[in-house]
Design an enzyme around this catalytic site. Structure first.
Site, PDB file in Angstrom:
ATOM      1  CB  SER A 143      -0.859  -0.001   1.274  1.00 27.49           C
ATOM      2  OG  SER A 143      -1.516   1.228   1.444  1.00 27.49           O
ATOM      3  CE1 TYR A 156      -4.083  -2.039   5.507  1.00 26.45           C
ATOM      4  CE2 TYR A 156      -3.316   0.153   4.899  1.00 26.45           C
ATOM      5  CZ  TYR A 156      -3.832  -1.084   4.534  1.00 26.45           C
ATOM      6  OH  TYR A 156      -4.088  -1.361   3.206  1.00 26.45           O
TER       7      TYR A 156
HETATM    8  P1  NDP Z   1     -11.496  -5.948   0.132  1.00 24.07           P
HETATM    9  O1  NDP Z   1     -11.989  -5.785   1.516  1.00 24.07           O
HETATM   10  O2  NDP Z   1     -12.475  -5.741  -0.986  1.00 24.07           O
HETATM   11  O3  NDP Z   1     -10.782  -7.353  -0.059  1.00 24.07           O
HETATM   12  C1  NDP Z   1     -10.032  -7.954   0.963  1.00 24.07           C
HETATM   13  C2  NDP Z   1      -9.931  -9.431   0.695  1.00 24.07           C
HETATM   14  O4  NDP Z   1      -9.142 -10.049   1.711  1.00 24.07           O
HETATM   15  C3  NDP Z   1     -11.276 -10.126   0.681  1.00 24.07           C
HETATM   16  O5  NDP Z   1     -11.343 -10.975  -0.437  1.00 24.07           O
HETATM   17  C4  NDP Z   1     -11.272 -10.934   1.965  1.00 24.07           C
HETATM   18  O6  NDP Z   1     -11.987 -12.151   1.765  1.00 24.07           O
HETATM   19  C5  NDP Z   1      -9.793 -11.206   2.137  1.00 24.07           C
HETATM   20  N1  NDP Z   1      -9.463 -11.564   3.516  1.00 24.07           N
HETATM   21  C6  NDP Z   1      -9.614 -10.836   4.647  1.00 24.07           C
HETATM   22  N2  NDP Z   1      -9.242 -11.540   5.725  1.00 24.07           N
HETATM   23  C7  NDP Z   1      -8.853 -12.759   5.274  1.00 24.07           C
HETATM   24  C8  NDP Z   1      -8.379 -13.948   5.904  1.00 24.07           C
HETATM   25  N3  NDP Z   1      -8.243 -14.034   7.235  1.00 24.07           N
HETATM   26  N4  NDP Z   1      -8.086 -15.012   5.124  1.00 24.07           N
HETATM   27  C9  NDP Z   1      -8.244 -14.952   3.793  1.00 24.07           C
HETATM   28  N5  NDP Z   1      -8.684 -13.865   3.139  1.00 24.07           N
HETATM   29  C10 NDP Z   1      -8.987 -12.784   3.877  1.00 24.07           C
HETATM   30  O7  NDP Z   1     -10.293  -4.906  -0.004  1.00 24.07           O
HETATM   31  P2  NDP Z   1      -9.204  -4.633  -1.158  1.00 24.07           P
HETATM   32  O8  NDP Z   1      -9.499  -5.356  -2.390  1.00 24.07           O
HETATM   33  O9  NDP Z   1      -9.050  -3.173  -1.203  1.00 24.07           O
HETATM   34  O10 NDP Z   1      -7.887  -5.214  -0.459  1.00 24.07           O
HETATM   35  C11 NDP Z   1      -6.951  -6.055  -1.087  1.00 24.07           C
HETATM   36  C12 NDP Z   1      -5.548  -5.655  -0.677  1.00 24.07           C
HETATM   37  O11 NDP Z   1      -5.269  -4.354  -1.190  1.00 24.07           O
HETATM   38  C13 NDP Z   1      -5.315  -5.581   0.835  1.00 24.07           C
HETATM   39  O12 NDP Z   1      -4.075  -6.175   1.150  1.00 24.07           O
HETATM   40  C14 NDP Z   1      -5.277  -4.074   1.095  1.00 24.07           C
HETATM   41  O13 NDP Z   1      -4.510  -3.765   2.222  1.00 24.07           O
HETATM   42  C15 NDP Z   1      -4.650  -3.580  -0.188  1.00 24.07           C
HETATM   43  N6  NDP Z   1      -4.853  -2.150  -0.460  1.00 24.07           N
HETATM   44  C16 NDP Z   1      -6.107  -1.642  -0.713  1.00 24.07           C
HETATM   45  C17 NDP Z   1      -6.276  -0.283  -0.917  1.00 24.07           C
HETATM   46  C18 NDP Z   1      -7.620   0.325  -1.140  1.00 24.07           C
HETATM   47  O14 NDP Z   1      -7.738   1.560  -1.152  1.00 24.07           O
HETATM   48  N7  NDP Z   1      -8.677  -0.438  -1.316  1.00 24.07           N
HETATM   49  C19 NDP Z   1      -5.136   0.643  -0.910  1.00 24.07           C
HETATM   50  C20 NDP Z   1      -3.872   0.007  -0.663  1.00 24.07           C
HETATM   51  C21 NDP Z   1      -3.753  -1.336  -0.452  1.00 24.07           C
HETATM   52  P3  NDP Z   1     -12.883 -12.918   2.868  1.00 24.07           P
HETATM   53  O15 NDP Z   1     -13.451 -11.877   3.780  1.00 24.07           O
HETATM   54  O16 NDP Z   1     -13.908 -13.623   2.038  1.00 24.07           O
HETATM   55  O17 NDP Z   1     -11.934 -13.863   3.538  1.00 24.07           O
END
Ligand code: NDP
Length: 248
Positions: A143, A156
């Site tokens: 990020s 975070y």
């Molecule tokens: P979402 O919340 O849409 O997606 C997050 C994903 O992580 C979901 O598919 C969720 O699936 C999964 N997840 C959460 N906890 C677990 C777990 N314990 N085991 C397995 N899977 C897990 O957010 P984003 O798409 O935005 O996030 C994706 C990545 O991008 C993250 O690492 C985030 O930090 C990073 N990011 C996002 C930004 C943004 O502005 N959106 C900016 C910078 C970085 P489920 O709950 O079904 O397990």
């Protein structure tokens, strides 16, 4: 070419929504067979059906990256059922923002477990096979918060700085092996990530900030990942920082 990942197998964590979902679709579109993993089984099953209906190959695997057994199983099952593992996208993440004074210890632990330990465990378990075949690509979703810390993002940012450090160390270790490591650093992306912020004040402030911006779409980050994993073997895209144009 549109099918430059033909014959490759990818595994995407956190594929049930946002960036992971878009990345799975993009890599499938580029020709890769894709294991789509997350905790929400229904979501990844629907995604796999969608990919297959568009002519791709996808395998849904329910896995919680904080459970070592799940991480091991998702990698083994991918190898067994899709015939290998060439690209690991460590994307699963949570962003449970709060100022330190109001931070819940369980939230801090959860961010460490998902964003950092889950990513390190999956990498650890995917690596031997990649070293054996003298090729592979590990894409770690960090990020902007992995490069600079701001107020309310201490926990975070600590996990994302950790992702960057772990990735750079791994890149050095694997430089001679044909295994590539890429760090992706998105700015604000329109996903479900902000919906789980536990602190009301922070949640409101984030919502306001995002309202004044034309935020990125998950597909924009998927494109960056596709770029990194489709370069010729001599090219290692170490780091990609992608912000909305109007993000400060
Ligand atoms: P979402 O919340 O849409 O997606 C997050 C994903 O992580 C979901 O598919 C969720 O699936 C999964 N997840 C959460 N906890 C677990 C777990 N314990 N085991 C397995 N899977 C897990 O957010 P984003 O798409 O935005 O996030 C994706 C990545 O991008 C993250 O690492 C985030 O930090 C990073 N990011 C996002 C930004 C943004 O502005 N959106 C900016 C910078 C970085 P489920 O709950 O079904 O397990």
């Amino acid at each position: 070419t549109p099918h430059d990942l033909d014959g490759d197998v990818a595994l995407v964590t956190g594929a049930s929504s946002g960036i992971g979902r878009a990345t799975a679709k993009t890599l499938a579109d580029a020709g890769a067979a894709v294991a789509v993993t997350a905790r929400r089984t229904e979501r990844i099953e629907t995604l796999a059906e969608e990919i297959e209906s568009e002519g791709g190959e996808a395998l849904p695997i329910t896995a919680d990256v904080t459970e070592t057994d799940d991480v091991e199983r998702m990698i083994e099952q991918t190898r067994e059922e899709l015939g290998g593992l060439d690209i690991l996208v460590n994307n699963a993440g949570v962003m449970l923002l709060a100022p330190v004074i109001r931070a819940d210890l369980e939230d801090l632990q959860q961010m460490l477990d998902v964003n950092l330990m889950g990513l390190m465990a999956a990498t650890r378990m995917a690596l031997p096979g990649m070293l054996e075949q003298d090729s592979g690509h590990i894409v770690n979703v960090s990020s902007v918060a992995g490069r600079r810390a701001n107020e309310t993002s201490g926990g975070y940012s600590a996990t994302k700085f950790g992702v960057n450090a772990f990735s750079e160390s791994l890149r050095k270790e694997t430089a001679d092996s044909g295994v590539r490591v890429t760090v992706i650093e998105p700015g604000a992306v329109d996903t479900e990530l902000g919906q789980h912020i536990p602190d009301e004040q922070v949640m409101e402030r984030m919502a306001e900030m995002v309202q004044d911006m034309t935020v990125l779409q998950p597909e924009d980050i998927a494109s960056a990942i596709r770029y990194a994993v489709t370069q010729p073997p001599r090219v290692s895209v170490n780091e990609l920082l992608v912000r909305p144009t109007d993000q400060q």
